[in-house]
Design an enzyme around this catalytic site. Structure first.
Site, PDB file in Angstrom:
ATOM      1  N   CYS A   1      67.990  98.288  21.008  1.00  0.00           N
ATOM      2  CA  CYS A   1      67.339  99.769  21.767  1.00  0.00           C
ATOM      3  C   CYS A   1      66.521 100.011  22.852  1.00  0.00           C
ATOM      4  CB  CYS A   1      66.791 100.667  20.975  1.00  0.00           C
ATOM      5  SG  CYS A   1      65.895 101.948  20.741  1.00  0.00           S
TER       6      CYS A   1
ATOM      7  N   CYS B   1      63.483 101.663  22.215  1.00  0.00           N
ATOM      8  CA  CYS B   1      61.970 101.323  21.088  1.00  0.00           C
ATOM      9  C   CYS B   1      61.216 100.123  21.987  1.00  0.00           C
ATOM     10  CB  CYS B   1      62.897 100.505  20.338  1.00  0.00           C
ATOM     11  SG  CYS B   1      64.371 101.500  19.340  1.00  0.00           S
TER      12      CYS B   1
END
Length: 106
Positions: A30, A33
């Site tokens: 991600c 993230c």
């Protein structure tokens, strides 16, 4: 210090913690993230002793992520006295994250 939370240690490290806990639910693939990684690490240093800060990989700890209804990542959940008291999703600036943490710690 940044902690690594897993399904195995979640109860002891998060739910039974003697200070509030910020859990960063993330995944290695991600990009938002990854962008939040240094922001969360800096927050962990800044709040050392007042707030336990750590990450929980949703791919490796799916049961825990599902238990706290994590459907988008990065997802942040603040726990106090073993209960989730605040949650927010998505990448944000360090100032925004700090403001949300401050609000939850009041």
């Amino acid at each position: 210090m940044e902690y690594k939370f897993t399904t195995d240690n979640f109860e002891a490290e998060v739910l039974q913690a003697d200070v509030p806990v910020l859990v960063d639910f993330f995944a290695d693939w991600c990009n938002p993230c990854k962008m939040m990684g240094p922001v969360v690490a800096k927050l962990a240093e800044e709040y050392d002793g007042k707030l336990k800060v750590g990450k929980c990989n949703v791919d490796e700890n799916m049961q825990t992520a599902q238990q706290y209804r994590v459907s988008s990542i990065p997802a942040f959940v603040i726990f106090k006295d073993g209960k989730p008291v605040s949650s927010f999703v998505g990448s944000m600036s360090a100032a925004e994250l700090k403001a949300k943490v401050e609000e939850a710690l009041r």
